[in-house]
Design an enzyme around this catalytic site. Structure first.
Site, PDB file in Angstrom:
ATOM      1  N   GLU A 330       0.839  -1.061  -0.047  1.00  0.00           N
ATOM      2  CA  GLU A 330       0.296   0.253   0.274  1.00  0.00           C
ATOM      3  C   GLU A 330       1.138   1.028   0.017  1.00  0.00           C
ATOM      4  OE1 GLU A 330      -3.009  -0.692   3.760  1.00  0.00           O
ATOM      5  OE2 GLU A 330      -4.033  -1.669   2.038  1.00  0.00           O
ATOM      6  N   ASP A 409      -8.662  -9.126   3.663  1.00  0.00           N
ATOM      7  CA  ASP A 409      -8.127  -7.545   4.692  1.00  0.00           C
ATOM      8  C   ASP A 409      -9.410  -7.606   5.494  1.00  0.00           C
ATOM      9  OD1 ASP A 409      -7.354  -5.539   5.525  1.00  0.00           O
ATOM     10  OD2 ASP A 409      -7.788  -4.111   3.830  1.00  0.00           O
ATOM     11  N   GLU A 437     -12.708  -2.078  11.225  1.00  0.00           N
ATOM     12  CA  GLU A 437     -12.970  -1.245  10.167  1.00  0.00           C
ATOM     13  C   GLU A 437     -14.195  -1.995   9.088  1.00  0.00           C
ATOM     14  OE1 GLU A 437      -9.411  -1.489   8.566  1.00  0.00           O
ATOM     15  OE2 GLU A 437     -10.642  -0.713   6.681  1.00  0.00           O
TER      16      GLU A 437
HETATM   17  C1  GCV Z   1      -2.803   0.699   7.926  1.00  0.00           C
HETATM   18  C2  GCV Z   1      -6.095  -1.404   5.352  1.00  0.00           C
HETATM   19  C3  GCV Z   1      -6.649  -0.110   5.717  1.00  0.00           C
HETATM   20  C4  GCV Z   1      -5.302  -0.203   6.593  1.00  0.00           C
HETATM   21  C5  GCV Z   1      -4.492   0.002   6.545  1.00  0.00           C
HETATM   22  C6  GCV Z   1      -4.049  -1.079   6.182  1.00  0.00           C
HETATM   23  C7  GCV Z   1      -3.204  -2.025   6.513  1.00  0.00           C
HETATM   24  O1  GCV Z   1      -5.683  -1.635   3.771  1.00  0.00           O
HETATM   25  O2  GCV Z   1      -7.573  -0.334   5.667  1.00  0.00           O
HETATM   26  O3  GCV Z   1      -6.045   1.097   7.048  1.00  0.00           O
HETATM   27  O4  GCV Z   1      -2.887   0.292   7.493  1.00  0.00           O
HETATM   28  O5  GCV Z   1      -5.266  -2.401   5.724  1.00  0.00           O
HETATM   29  O6  GCV Z   1      -3.252  -3.598   7.550  1.00  0.00           O
HETATM   30  O7  GCV Z   1      -1.766  -2.267   6.822  1.00  0.00           O
END
Ligand code: GCV
Length: 870
Positions: A330, A409, A437
């Site tokens: 990411e 995720d 989330e």
């Molecule tokens: C901390 C997902 C979440 C991100 C998070 C990522 C991760 O994509 O939306 O906010 O980043 O996971 O676990 O690294």
């Protein structure tokens, strides 16, 4: 400085006079006054004390505990952890029994609660013969009768075990369990039991829904770290031994020299509770803050930089537990920048940690978020296995690969990540997300323990002859690894109740209990939490457990059933509904629902091959339509909407039915909760009621949005005739509008009929009116409006000239700056007498960029009255 005592203090919900006054009518004797006061002692509670309330025991529980618990707590161990344990025992027992135990450093001649390691007992009481082969951090609670006195011994190999044993004892007393013949040994299932906080140095929290960071503000540790100490106590009560204090999307500054004293202060606050600090680091740090021209893991300068930096950190925080590292994911930099492997990256950092016995949790959450959606062979679910399985055996022994429970995720339902079954010569840990989330973000009650257990108990068939559930693999038991464990992404912040929703606290509790013992059942964990948090009234316990234990299925039912995953806005706030947001982009959370069918073909035969990443016995189950469980059908297969599930129902009908069931279940939660009025303290009663009522409205938004989307896509009608037919609903766009203008909402499913009305007038107001033509009777009005976060608009509802209700649209919702399903909110106006010809007018006064939007009005027969019509 405020202390937890102040914050968590229970104060009478209403004035004592009110209660005494009401009871006083019947009372004649002092006893009756006392009884009346006790009955009325349903305190107002903030939730700050969570499951460590130590509320006064009642009835038989109290009588038993008073007879079983001696008057002295003898702390033979002089470590700071044992001191915390001794103080906690005194504090807890004082709360529950109203008695303050005497603290003694030695064994008294009378009975006592004894806190001593096995070595200390061997020295001071050899005749007790207390020998055991206890694991590190394990404890043993044992009743010993000797020399005419009766002792409750809390023993362990190390002080940490004494601390955990003390909390276990207090839990048993709180739950009304007898200690008369206690003899219980308990060992943690795995050595690593951590929480990760995704807190940024500016005080915000990524995916945090319980307020701002308790650790950071303005790029520094907070001045007042008393909440960190209180959090450490909560973690210790669950046996959690490590906490990463900054976001895995790490600000490289965390490793700069000026941060070391800040980190040391946080470590000091945690230390009395045995919680060791962990730092999330950025892989580019040697370059960004180290001033090197490279962060290539195979470059000697880079290795030397990591060593010097880690040494400096340990000089200030000698018990630092280690680092967590997110690389090549990411947008984070990683070893791919130099053509190196994840093992190269992990090992260079781990070797710097090794001399200090530090460990590295290297995240397995690595995937390409620019994948081509048009290529049916592309699949994000494959990524963890593809990236890490070929490297099995290449990681140093103080590295663990931190693997999310599922391959995508933290979706509402996913299969277990195949990587758990694929690492035989590498340590691993499972990452679970406590913060919700994709589960309604603390605004929806979803108890996650059953979800986690579905993964933890899943047999990966990693060995031919013995069960190899994920929990055993993650703990390192299956392949006899030196390290293994659990990591939970925590859900706490500065909110008074820590997590933004009283009932969401159960997820932190549940995570901790599972990390200690993943064999505990969901029922057991929910039951414990409810009793500790809301007391022992069976009616309360049954109602809350019923809500909690069904809540995952309920949430799945109204968000994304059959393995579709949470059908939310995945490129936005991960909260509202947006069925297509996952498609036609590189993020890979695809469900490939179109006009003919839905689901990702992940089979080895015709799809992405993901199913083939599992060991053959598992792969076979998922590969075949005949054996793939319905709950994961669309995760593994693309099928037409008319495909029949094992139940015989078609896919499309299941989607419709589950959404209606899910929304109805939340309405039921509201009623269940209402039945607890007077049995739960007023403050928490009202907060949970408001939360559940909001959730019920949101569940309906989800229900309508998802079913409308699939109805439009499939052109297949709902056999029960519900989808697209809302007989009691009056669309705002069809009302007589004054000032309001009609807007198309995007995506269309986020508003009933795809349209809503907005008030463009600045400084003025708009109105939408309709004439009631139903039968005279009692009705509830449900106003579906849009509560945007970029202004506080004001609404008023009129019946003719009579003002029925008014409110500010000021809920704290995820970023909601448009008319959409995130801002869409329901206002209930119950018990209104309507007559044919009545005019109902809704007036909206916009504010800032909040347009006082309206979606519809629903007029339904009054639900709560014993007399529906008069
Ligand atoms: C901390 C997902 C979440 C991100 C998070 C990522 C991760 O994509 O939306 O906010 O980043 O996971 O676990 O690294």
């Amino acid at each position: 400085m405020k202390t937890s005592h102040n914050r968590g203090a229970r104060t009478p919900a209403r004035s004592a006079e009110t209660h005494l006054g009401a009871c006083g009518l019947q009372q004649t004797m002092k006893l009756a006054i006392l009884f009346c006061f006790l009955a009325a002692s349903v305190y107002a509670e903030t939730g700050y004390d969570a499951w460590l309330r130590y509320a006064p025991l009642q009835g038989a529980d109290r009588i038993r505990a008073e007879s079983e618990i001696p008057a002295v707590v003898a702390g033979l161990d002089t470590s700071p952890l044992a001191a915390s344990a001794q103080n906690e025992l005194i504090r807890g027992l004082r709360g529950m029994l109203g008695r303050t135990l005497r603290a003694e450093p030695n064994l008294p001649g009378e009975g006592a609660v004894v806190l001593a390691t096995l070595d200390e007992l061997r020295r001071s009481k050899p005749q007790w013969n207390l020998a055991a082969d206890l694991a590190p951090e394990a404890y043993w609670l044992k009743r010993v009768v000797s020399g005419g006195a009766s002792y409750i011994v809390i023993t362990a190999r190390d002080p940490r075990g004494l601390l955990y044993g003390s909390f276990a004892l207090l839990r048993q007393v709180s739950l009304g369990e007898s200690l008369a013949a206690v003899d219980e040994k308990s060992s943690p299932y795995a050595p690593v039991r951590w929480v990760n906080e995704w807190d940024n140095l500016d005080g915000s929290i990524e995916r945090g829904y319980g307020g701002r960071s308790i650790f950071w503000e303005n790029q520094k540790a907070r001045e007042d770290l008393s909440r960190v100490a209180d959090y450490g106590r909560m973690l210790a009560s669950l046996g959690i031994n490590g906490c990463s204090i900054n976001n895995v999307n790490a600000n490289p500054r965390i490793l700069s020299a000026d941060m070391i004293p800040q980190i040391a202060r946080i470590a000091d606050a945690f230390r009395p509770w045995g919680v060791r600090v962990v730092i999330a680091v950025d892989f580019g740090s040697p370059k960004t803050i180290g001033g090197l021209d490279t962060f290539d893991p195979l470059d000697e300068k880079v290795a030397a930089w990591w060593k010097t930096t880690v040494d400096a950190m340990y000089a200030a925080v000698p018990d630092l537990a280690g680092f967590v590292l997110k690389a090549d994911s990411e947008g984070r930099v990683g070893p791919s920048a130099y053509g190196r492997t994840h093992a190269d990256a992990a090992n260079v950092v781990a070797r710097a940690l090794l001399p200090h016995a530090g460990i590295l949790l290297y995240r397995g959450f690595v995937y390409d978020h620019h994948m081509d959606w048009n290529n049916p062979k592309n699949d994000r679910a494959r990524a963890a296995w593809d990236n890490f399985q070929p490297l099995d055996g290449k990681f140093d022994d103080n590295v663990l690969i931190q693997i999310k429970n599922g391959p995508i995720d933290f979706q509402v339902r996913e299969p277990a990540s195949p990587l758990f079954g694929a690492l035989e010569k590498t340590n691993q840990a499972i990452e679970l997300q406590i913060t919700q989330e994709y589960f309604g973000q603390s605004r929806h009650t979803v108890f996650l323990v059953p979800n986690w257990k579905a993964t933890l108990d899943f047999d990966m068939h990693a060995l031919p002859d013995v069960p190899t559930p994920v929990k055993a693999l993650a703990a390192g038991r299956t392949f006899h690894r030196p390290l293994g464990g659990f990591v939970g992404v925590a859900n706490i912040g500065l909110d008074e109740n820590w997590s933004g929703n009283q009932l969401s606290q159960a997820n932190l509790y549940g995570y901790g209990r599972l990390a200690w013992n993943p064999d505990l059942s969901s029922q057991r964990i929910s039951g414990e939490w409810t009793r500790l948090t809301f007391g022992t009234d069976p009616k309360v316990d049954q109602a809350i457990d019923a809500i909690q234990l069904s809540s995952w299925r309920t949430y799945e039912d109204y968000t994304g059933p059959l393995g579709l995953q949470t059908l939310t806005d995945i490129v936005g706030n991960h909260y509202g509904v947006n069925v297509e947001a996952s498609e036609r982009n590189g993020w890979g959370q695809w469900h490939r629902a179109d006009e003919k069918g839905a689901g990702m073909d992940r089979t080895a035969a015709t799809g992405t091959g993901y199913a083939g990443q599992y060991r053959p016995p598992v792969a076979r189950v998922y590969e075949s339509l005949a054996t793939c469980p319905d709950d994961l059908l669309l995760f593994f297969h693309h099928v037409p909407y008319t495909y029949r599930l094992h139940s015989g129902k078609t896919v499309i009908q299941y989607i419709y039915d589950s959404h209606y069931q899910g929304a109805a279940a939340v309405e039921q939660y509201v009623e269940q909760w209402k039945s607890l009025r007077g049995l739960v303290d007023e403050q928490r009663y009202k907060q949970v009621l408001a939360q559940l009522q909001y959730q019920a409205g949101q569940a309906e938004v989800w229900r309508d949005a998802v079913t409308m989307w699939f109805h439009r896509a499939s052109h297949l009608d709902d056999a029960a005739g519900r989808v697209g037919h809302y007989p009691n609903r009056f669309e705002a766009e069809s009302m007589a509008l004054d000032g309001y203008t009609v807007r198309d909402v995007t995506p269309f499913e986020d508003a009933s009929g795809g349209q809503a009305v907005a008030c463009p007038a600045r400084g003025g107001s708009c109105s939408a009116a309709m004439k009631f033509s139903g039968a005279a009777g009692w009705y509830d009005l449900r106003v579906q409006y849009f509560d945007q976060s970029n202004g506080i608009s004001h609404y008023r509802v009129w019946l003719g000239r009579q003002l029925l209700d008014e409110w500010d649209a000021n809920l704290v919702l995820p970023r909601a700056i448009r008319l959409d399903s995130t801002s869409s909110t329901r206002r209930l106006i119950p018990g209104i007498a309507l007559r044919p010809g009545d005019e109902i007018r809704i007036e909206g006064r916009p504010d800032g960029n909040d347009t006082a939007g309206l979606d519809y009005l629903e007029i339904v027969k009054e639900t709560n009255s014993p007399i529906a019509t008069r």
